[in-house]
Design an enzyme around this catalytic site. Structure first.
Site, PDB file in Angstrom:
ATOM      1  CD  GLU A 283      -3.017  -1.005   0.363  1.00  0.00           C
ATOM      2  OE1 GLU A 283      -3.190   0.067  -0.248  1.00  0.00           O
ATOM      3  OE2 GLU A 283      -3.738  -1.994   0.190  1.00  0.00           O
ATOM      4  CB  CYS A 317      -1.804   7.143   1.390  1.00  0.00           C
ATOM      5  SG  CYS A 317      -3.030   6.136   2.207  1.00  0.00           S
TER       6      CYS A 317
HETATM    7  P1  NAD Z   1       8.161   5.315   4.742  1.00  0.00           P
HETATM    8  O1  NAD Z   1       8.179   4.479   3.522  1.00  0.00           O
HETATM    9  O2  NAD Z   1       9.279   6.236   4.981  1.00  0.00           O
HETATM   10  O3  NAD Z   1       8.065   4.409   6.046  1.00  0.00           O
HETATM   11  C1  NAD Z   1       7.074   3.422   6.196  1.00  0.00           C
HETATM   12  C2  NAD Z   1       7.630   2.291   7.044  1.00  0.00           C
HETATM   13  O4  NAD Z   1       8.711   1.681   6.352  1.00  0.00           O
HETATM   14  C3  NAD Z   1       8.192   2.730   8.401  1.00  0.00           C
HETATM   15  O5  NAD Z   1       7.894   1.742   9.359  1.00  0.00           O
HETATM   16  C4  NAD Z   1       9.690   2.757   8.144  1.00  0.00           C
HETATM   17  O6  NAD Z   1      10.459   2.550   9.305  1.00  0.00           O
HETATM   18  C5  NAD Z   1       9.810   1.567   7.213  1.00  0.00           C
HETATM   19  N1  NAD Z   1      11.040   1.508   6.427  1.00  0.00           N
HETATM   20  C6  NAD Z   1      11.690   2.511   5.805  1.00  0.00           C
HETATM   21  N2  NAD Z   1      12.818   2.016   5.207  1.00  0.00           N
HETATM   22  C7  NAD Z   1      12.845   0.676   5.453  1.00  0.00           C
HETATM   23  C8  NAD Z   1      13.728  -0.393   5.124  1.00  0.00           C
HETATM   24  N3  NAD Z   1      14.823  -0.207   4.406  1.00  0.00           N
HETATM   25  N4  NAD Z   1      13.434  -1.631   5.573  1.00  0.00           N
HETATM   26  C9  NAD Z   1      12.328  -1.859   6.309  1.00  0.00           C
HETATM   27  N5  NAD Z   1      11.454  -0.887   6.658  1.00  0.00           N
HETATM   28  C10 NAD Z   1      11.701   0.359   6.230  1.00  0.00           C
HETATM   29  O7  NAD Z   1       6.770   6.080   4.681  1.00  0.00           O
HETATM   30  P2  NAD Z   1       6.202   7.127   5.745  1.00  0.00           P
HETATM   31  O8  NAD Z   1       6.872   8.421   5.519  1.00  0.00           O
HETATM   32  O9  NAD Z   1       6.235   6.555   7.108  1.00  0.00           O
HETATM   33  O10 NAD Z   1       4.668   7.202   5.292  1.00  0.00           O
HETATM   34  C11 NAD Z   1       4.219   8.077   4.332  1.00  0.00           C
HETATM   35  C12 NAD Z   1       4.001   7.366   3.023  1.00  0.00           C
HETATM   36  O11 NAD Z   1       3.134   6.250   3.216  1.00  0.00           O
HETATM   37  C13 NAD Z   1       3.290   8.238   2.017  1.00  0.00           C
HETATM   38  O12 NAD Z   1       3.876   8.086   0.753  1.00  0.00           O
HETATM   39  C14 NAD Z   1       1.872   7.702   2.008  1.00  0.00           C
HETATM   40  O13 NAD Z   1       1.174   7.957   0.814  1.00  0.00           O
HETATM   41  C15 NAD Z   1       2.096   6.268   2.263  1.00  0.00           C
HETATM   42  N6  NAD Z   1       0.907   5.644   2.842  1.00  0.00           N
HETATM   43  C16 NAD Z   1       0.220   4.772   2.065  1.00  0.00           C
HETATM   44  C17 NAD Z   1      -0.934   4.199   2.564  1.00  0.00           C
HETATM   45  C18 NAD Z   1      -1.715   3.240   1.719  1.00  0.00           C
HETATM   46  O14 NAD Z   1      -2.551   2.530   2.270  1.00  0.00           O
HETATM   47  N7  NAD Z   1      -1.487   3.172   0.427  1.00  0.00           N
HETATM   48  C19 NAD Z   1      -1.372   4.494   3.852  1.00  0.00           C
HETATM   49  C20 NAD Z   1      -0.619   5.375   4.632  1.00  0.00           C
HETATM   50  C21 NAD Z   1       0.529   5.943   4.092  1.00  0.00           C
END
Ligand code: NAD
Length: 512
Positions: A283, A317
């Site tokens: 997602e 999102c």
């Molecule tokens: P992010 O990708 O920076 O982080 C999300 C998660 O991934 C966090 O737990 C982070 O610690 C983890 N992460 C980051 N790098 C990683 C790695 N190398 N290995 C394992 N885990 C890792 O995103 P964010 O800034 O926390 O959230 C915002 C983004 O999420 C926006 O782009 C938003 O659109 C999206 N989002 C999507 C949905 C959906 O359902 N499509 C819902 C909420 C947010």
């Protein structure tokens, strides 16, 4: 001393510099002690990790708690515990799994006020919205407690008289679950409810900014009687995230990875999961268009715009990211939206009852919004409301007119309280701009023309479309995107399928 006070575990206070005097006060997180957990939860035990990382209130920068900073060793222990628990959890009857998920739902409902406070303090969300998130989050436990009992296979008419064809549905195994900070509770339950209902076990890595909500869920899982090892939580700092993520995406005992977060991170995780060919649900980011046609009911469109844009200060999102308004109603829409912003939006700490706009998650997020505004203004956009970055990570809700498709704000996800409004003349023109994106999560449009409603709903390249409606999420419906917004669907009757394999069983040798 009241029971409540005696249970108060931790109290933090801070003042918010730079806000109106009326909002200057002390802010304290007061949560029943058992719900403020700071250790990891592995194999049914609360564990420390040798070091800790701070969790901050994004409104004040104050430290709320120090949480166990789990590393790859703890992640591996969690995977092993989940794998061991899977051997018995998959044998538990669907009805028993259903009862346990329902108990978890009941406990979340019972503790909704404290769970909501945790969200407000660790992610900045206004308390009313946090309560809404808990109700949404718990609704997945309720929904999937019901769906657990509806996993039917098929018996298919066979082409041979001596054989029967049966399609069995079986849980895939251990699922790694990685979630973002913007819905610290609901993004976990939307996955975990489906996984546990299907008979899978999970290891959750919550976002580094918001581990407290995840750990409170673990406490309630334990109270609900979810067996040890079925639900594990491995909190970790930003520094340890890549190493923990590597274990969760590459360990051979993990069958499935389910991620919510940015598209960039999703691609990294997919690449890591490819080596062991894991199943994946993603997602990812959105860039939602919000289109107002000449035939629209403008008051309804303004209502929808306010709801879809300013929730969580624009940090969802599915938040509308690009507003496309037809020439005939362009000025009227801008005027009414500006007035609604003046009347309805109040900036402040999320725990203040009147607050509708909390801080952004950190200063980097506010800086990104500021840069998009400067870029738009330098290319000819006009600032009708707001435009300024306040102290810390607070950002003024901002309305821009005369926006064009070349500006940064119409090319990338904002994740903040910015409304950039473009003018268009024809439906084809609006669709071309709306679909000119490599992501496609949500899209919204307002029209009273039935033929146009069908045409546009079908033509928008998104996974979720709101027609004359700005708030769409509910456990009964699918959630998920097309293009680079992701893979798979959460919620609805389809959500549980993401955690099931279909096995073809051929029963032969049946003499007719
Ligand atoms: P992010 O990708 O920076 O982080 C999300 C998660 O991934 C966090 O737990 C982070 O610690 C983890 N992460 C980051 N790098 C990683 C790695 N190398 N290995 C394992 N885990 C890792 O995103 P964010 O800034 O926390 O959230 C915002 C983004 O999420 C926006 O782009 C938003 O659109 C999206 N989002 C999507 C949905 C959906 O359902 N499509 C819902 C909420 C947010």
């Amino acid at each position: 001393m009241s029971l409540r006070t005696s249970l108060l575990l931790r109290q933090v206070s801070a003042r918010l510099p730079g806000l109106p005097a009326a909002m200057q006060r002390l802010y304290s997180l007061d949560v029943a002690a058992p719900l403020l957990r700071t250790q990891g939860y592995l194999g049914g035990r609360w564990v420390s990790a040798g070091s800790e990382f701070p969790v901050l209130d994004p409104a004040t920068g104050q430290e709320l708690a120090r949480v166990a900073d789990c590393g790859p060793a703890e992640a591996k222990r969690a995977v092993d515990a989940a794998y061991e628990a899977f051997q018995s959890w998959k044998q538990v009857t669907a009805k028993e799994r259903s009862v346990l998920l329902r108990k978890w739902f009941d406990l979340m409902t019972l503790h909704k006020d404290d769970l909501a406070k945790l969200i407000t303090f660790e992610c900045g969300k206004p308390l009313r919205e946090s309560l809404g998130e808990i109700s949404y989050s718990a609704s997945f436990m309720e929904w999937f407690s019901e769906e657990a009992r509806r996993v039917y296979g098929d018996i298919v008419p066979s082409p041979a008289r001596d054989r029967k064809i049966l399609l069995l549905k079986q849980p895939v195994g251990v699922a790694s679950i990685i979630t973002p900070w913007n819905f610290p509770s609901a993004m976990i339950t939307r996955k975990v409810g489906a996984a546990l209902a299907a008979g899978c076990t999970v290891v959750v890595k919550p976002a580094e900014d918001t581990p407290l909500s995840a750990l409170a869920l673990a406490e309630l899982a334990e109270q609900a009687g979810i067996p040890a090892g079925v639900f594990n939580v491995v909190p970790c700092s930003r520094e340890k995230t890549p190493a923990v993520g590597k274990v969760l995406c590459t360990d051979p005992l993990v069958a499935k990875i389910s991620f919510t977060g940015s598209t960039a991170t999703g691609k990294i995780l997919l690449k890591m999961a490819a080596d062991t060919v894991k199943k994946a649900s993603m997602e990812l980011g959105g860039h939602a268009p919000f289109i107002v046609f000449d035939s629209a009911d403008i008051d309804e469109a303004v209502k929808g715009a306010m709801a879809s844009k300013f929730r969580n200060s624009g940090q969802t999102c599915v938040c509308s990211n690009r507003f496309l308004v037809q020439s005939g109603v362009y000025e009227r829409f801008l005027d009414r939206l500006g007035r609604a912003m003046d009347e309805e939006l109040r900036i402040g700490h999320g725990s203040e009852p009147e607050t509708t706009q909390g801080p952004l998650i950190n200063a980097r997020a506010a800086e990104k919004v500021s840069q998009q505004i400067s870029d738009a203004v330098s290319r000819g956009a006009k600032v009708l409301r707001g435009g300024n970055r306040l102290h810390g990570s607070f950002m003024e809700p901002t309305l821009l007119s005369d926006v064009t498709a070349e500006m940064l704000c119409t090319r990338e996800e904002t994740f903040g309280p910015l409304v950039p409004v473009l003018r268009f003349n024809t439906e084809d023109e609006a669709l071309a701009v709306a679909n000119a994106s490599n992501v496609g999560l949500a899209g919204y449009f307002y029209s009273q023309d039935l033929a146009q409603i069908w045409r546009v709903a079908e033509a928008l390249e998104v996974g979720i479309v709101g027609v004359n409606e700005g708030l769409l999420s509910t456990p009964e419906a699918t959630f998920g995107g097309v293009k680079q917004s992701g893979l798979g669907r959460e919620g609805s009757k389809y959500g549980i399928e993401e955690y099931l394999d279909v096995k073809y069983m051929c029963l032969g040798g049946l003499r007719p």
